[in-house]
Design a protein around this motif. Structure first.
Motif, PDB file in Angstrom:
ATOM      1  N   VAL A  70       0.687  -1.174  -0.014  1.00 16.64           N
ATOM      2  CA  VAL A  70       0.013  -0.038   0.250  1.00 16.64           C
ATOM      3  C   VAL A  70       0.839   1.283   0.062  1.00 16.64           C
ATOM      4  CG1 VAL A  70      -1.721   1.251   1.233  1.00 16.64           C
ATOM      5  CG2 VAL A  70      -2.077  -1.041   0.764  1.00 16.64           C
ATOM      6  N   GLU A  71       1.861   1.216   0.695  1.00 21.64           N
ATOM      7  CA  GLU A  71       2.786   2.384   0.866  1.00 21.64           C
ATOM      8  C   GLU A  71       3.303   2.437  -0.438  1.00 21.64           C
ATOM      9  OE1 GLU A  71       5.574   1.426   4.029  1.00 21.64           O
ATOM     10  OE2 GLU A  71       4.811   3.134   5.100  1.00 21.64           O
ATOM     11  N   ALA A  72       3.933   1.577  -1.125  1.00 18.96           N
ATOM     12  CA  ALA A  72       4.575   1.665  -2.468  1.00 18.96           C
ATOM     13  C   ALA A  72       3.504   2.019  -3.544  1.00 18.96           C
ATOM     14  CB  ALA A  72       5.053   0.116  -2.888  1.00 18.96           C
ATOM     15  N   ALA A  73       2.242   1.629  -3.549  1.00 17.95           N
ATOM     16  CA  ALA A  73       1.114   2.171  -4.399  1.00 17.95           C
ATOM     17  C   ALA A  73       0.937   3.774  -4.316  1.00 17.95           C
ATOM     18  CB  ALA A  73      -0.061   1.557  -4.114  1.00 17.95           C
ATOM     19  N   ARG A  74       0.873   3.869  -2.895  1.00 21.14           N
ATOM     20  CA  ARG A  74       0.597   5.582  -2.234  1.00 21.14           C
ATOM     21  C   ARG A  74       1.743   6.452  -3.050  1.00 21.14           C
ATOM     22  NH1 ARG A  74       0.749   5.225   3.028  1.00 21.14           N
ATOM     23  NH2 ARG A  74      -1.242   4.398   2.865  1.00 21.14           N
ATOM     24  N   GLU A  75       3.048   5.688  -2.997  1.00 22.89           N
ATOM     25  CA  GLU A  75       4.257   6.435  -3.492  1.00 22.89           C
ATOM     26  C   GLU A  75       4.339   6.583  -5.049  1.00 22.89           C
ATOM     27  OE1 GLU A  75       7.925   5.205  -1.886  1.00 22.89           O
ATOM     28  OE2 GLU A  75       7.256   5.452  -0.013  1.00 22.89           O
ATOM     29  N   GLN A  76       3.557   5.701  -5.637  1.00 18.78           N
ATOM     30  CA  GLN A  76       3.650   5.680  -7.082  1.00 18.78           C
ATOM     31  C   GLN A  76       2.579   6.898  -7.621  1.00 18.78           C
ATOM     32  OE1 GLN A  76       2.739   1.554  -8.261  1.00 18.78           O
ATOM     33  NE2 GLN A  76       4.876   1.268  -9.078  1.00 18.78           N
ATOM     34  N   MET A  77       1.558   6.808  -6.733  1.00 21.41           N
ATOM     35  CA  MET A  77       0.364   7.852  -7.207  1.00 21.41           C
ATOM     36  C   MET A  77       1.019   9.205  -7.054  1.00 21.41           C
ATOM     37  SD  MET A  77      -3.319   6.760  -6.014  1.00 21.41           S
ATOM     38  CE  MET A  77      -3.375   7.973  -4.673  1.00 21.41           C
ATOM     39  N   ILE A  78       1.722   9.427  -5.645  1.00 22.31           N
ATOM     40  CA  ILE A  78       2.167  10.605  -5.414  1.00 22.31           C
ATOM     41  C   ILE A  78       3.227  10.909  -6.634  1.00 22.31           C
ATOM     42  CG2 ILE A  78       3.751  12.100  -3.903  1.00 22.31           C
ATOM     43  CD1 ILE A  78       2.499  10.621  -1.638  1.00 22.31           C
ATOM     44  N   ASP A  79       4.010  10.175  -7.155  1.00 24.77           N
ATOM     45  CA  ASP A  79       5.178  10.311  -7.978  1.00 24.77           C
ATOM     46  C   ASP A  79       4.391  10.668  -9.395  1.00 24.77           C
ATOM     47  OD1 ASP A  79       7.408   9.806  -6.230  1.00 24.77           O
ATOM     48  OD2 ASP A  79       7.637   7.898  -7.220  1.00 24.77           O
ATOM     49  N   ALA A  80       3.262  10.005  -9.799  1.00 22.38           N
ATOM     50  CA  ALA A  80       2.648  10.043 -10.952  1.00 22.38           C
ATOM     51  C   ALA A  80       1.909  11.466 -11.006  1.00 22.38           C
ATOM     52  CB  ALA A  80       1.521   8.955 -11.019  1.00 22.38           C
ATOM     53  N   THR A  81       1.435  12.002  -9.684  1.00 20.22           N
ATOM     54  CA  THR A  81       0.717  13.303  -9.758  1.00 20.22           C
ATOM     55  C   THR A  81       1.697  14.375  -9.795  1.00 20.22           C
ATOM     56  OG1 THR A  81      -0.886  12.463  -8.307  1.00 20.22           O
ATOM     57  CG2 THR A  81      -0.744  14.629  -8.245  1.00 20.22           C
ATOM     58  N   ASP A  82       3.009  14.255  -9.258  1.00 19.22           N
ATOM     59  CA  ASP A  82       4.112  15.107  -9.391  1.00 19.22           C
ATOM     60  C   ASP A  82       4.558  15.488 -10.836  1.00 19.22           C
ATOM     61  OD1 ASP A  82       3.887  15.699  -6.732  1.00 19.22           O
ATOM     62  OD2 ASP A  82       5.862  14.422  -6.225  1.00 19.22           O
ATOM     63  N   ARG A  83       4.445  14.279 -11.608  1.00 22.38           N
ATOM     64  CA  ARG A  83       4.918  14.283 -13.060  1.00 22.38           C
ATOM     65  C   ARG A  83       3.957  14.866 -13.978  1.00 22.38           C
ATOM     66  NH1 ARG A  83       6.944   8.870 -12.067  1.00 22.38           N
ATOM     67  NH2 ARG A  83       4.722   8.013 -12.976  1.00 22.38           N
ATOM     68  N   ASP A  84       2.819  14.696 -13.656  1.00 20.50           N
ATOM     69  CA  ASP A  84       1.552  15.414 -14.093  1.00 20.50           C
ATOM     70  C   ASP A  84       1.604  17.024 -13.958  1.00 20.50           C
ATOM     71  OD1 ASP A  84       0.868  13.008 -15.512  1.00 20.50           O
ATOM     72  OD2 ASP A  84      -0.794  12.519 -13.993  1.00 20.50           O
ATOM     73  N   THR A  85       1.838  17.385 -12.799  1.00 21.55           N
ATOM     74  CA  THR A  85       2.071  18.710 -12.457  1.00 21.55           C
ATOM     75  C   THR A  85       3.375  19.732 -12.935  1.00 21.55           C
ATOM     76  OG1 THR A  85       2.945  18.343 -10.300  1.00 21.55           O
ATOM     77  CG2 THR A  85       0.611  18.474 -10.515  1.00 21.55           C
ATOM     78  N   ASN A  86       4.230  18.790 -13.120  1.00 23.24           N
ATOM     79  CA  ASN A  86       5.408  19.552 -13.710  1.00 23.24           C
ATOM     80  C   ASN A  86       5.317  19.604 -15.339  1.00 23.24           C
ATOM     81  OD1 ASN A  86       6.526  19.744 -11.250  1.00 23.24           O
ATOM     82  ND2 ASN A  86       7.602  17.892 -11.221  1.00 23.24           N
TER      83      ASN A  86
END
Length: 183
Positions: free
Chosen positions: A167-183
C-alpha cells in the motif's frame, strides 16, 4: 447468538437518519437477512428499508440472495474486508499495528491462564458447569465475546501488516505520477 449491529443501539438510532441506520445494519450482517429483519433492526419503515437496500444493491455494496420465496440481502464481504484493512493502514503506523497485535496476544494469553483453557470454545464449554454463579457466567460470556473480537481484529491486523509495504508503494507511485503530471 443474536446479531447486534452496534453496541449502544439507542444512541446510534437517535443520532442517525433512517437511511444511515439501514446502511449500518446492512453492513454489519453476518448472514443474509430479509427486508423485514433489517427494517426492524434499523427501526425504519419497511418501504424506506426496501428502497435503501435496492440502492445498496445498485451501488454494488449489497447482494440480493433468493432463499425460496424470500429475498434476503448480504454485504459484499470481500469489499468490506479490504475497506477494513485499508482503514487500518491509513489510520495506523506499522508500529501501532504491531503494538496492537502484541496487546491482543497478551490479553488472550491472560484469559488462557485465568480460565485454564486454550481457546474461547473451551471457555464456552465451561459455561455448562453447574457450579458457576450468574456473575461468573456473565463474566465468561463477556470474555468469550471479547476473545472472538480479538481474534477477528488480530486477523485483520495481520492482513494489514502483510499488505502495508504494498500500500505504501502504491501510494508513492500515485504521488510520483501526480508530481510528474503537475510538472
Amino acid at each position: 447468538m443474536t446479531e447486534s449491529p452496534r453496541d449502544g443501539v439507542q444512541s446510534w438510532t437517535e443520532s442517525m437518519s433512517a437511511r444511515d441506520r439501514i446502511r449500518a445494519v446492512a453492513e454489519s450482517l453476518r448472514e443474509p437477512r430479509s427486508v423485514n429483519w433489517i427494517s426492524e433492526q434499523a427501526d425504519a419503515a419497511w418501504s424506506t428499508t426496501n428502497e435503501e437496500l435496492q440502492d445498496l444493491v445498485d451501488e454494488g455494496q449489497l447482494y440480493r440472495v433468493e432463499a425460496g420465496e424470500t429475498t434476503r440481502y448480504q454485504p459484499d464481504y470481500t469489499r468490506l474486508l479490504f475497506e477494513e484493512i485499508h482503514t487500518l493502514i491509513e489510520e495506523n503506523t506499522r508500529e501501532e499495528l504491531r503494538n496492537e497485535l502484541a496487546a491482543i496476544t497478551e490479553e488472550i494469553e491472560q484469559w488462557q491462564a485465568t480460565y485454564e483453557v486454550e481457546t474461547w470454545e473451551e471457555l464456552e464449554q465451561s459455561l455448562a458447569d453447574g457450579d458457576l454463579a450468574s456473575a461468573e457466567l456473565q463474566e465468561r460470556r463477556d470474555v468469550i465475546t471479547r476473545w472472538e473480537e480479538n481474534l477477528e481484529d488480530r486477523r485483520l491486523i495481520k492482513h494489514a501488516l502483510a499488505l502495508y509495504s504494498d500500500v505504501e508503494a502504491a501510494r508513492e507511485q500515485m504521488i510520483d505520477a501526480t508530481d510528474r503530471d503537475t510538472n
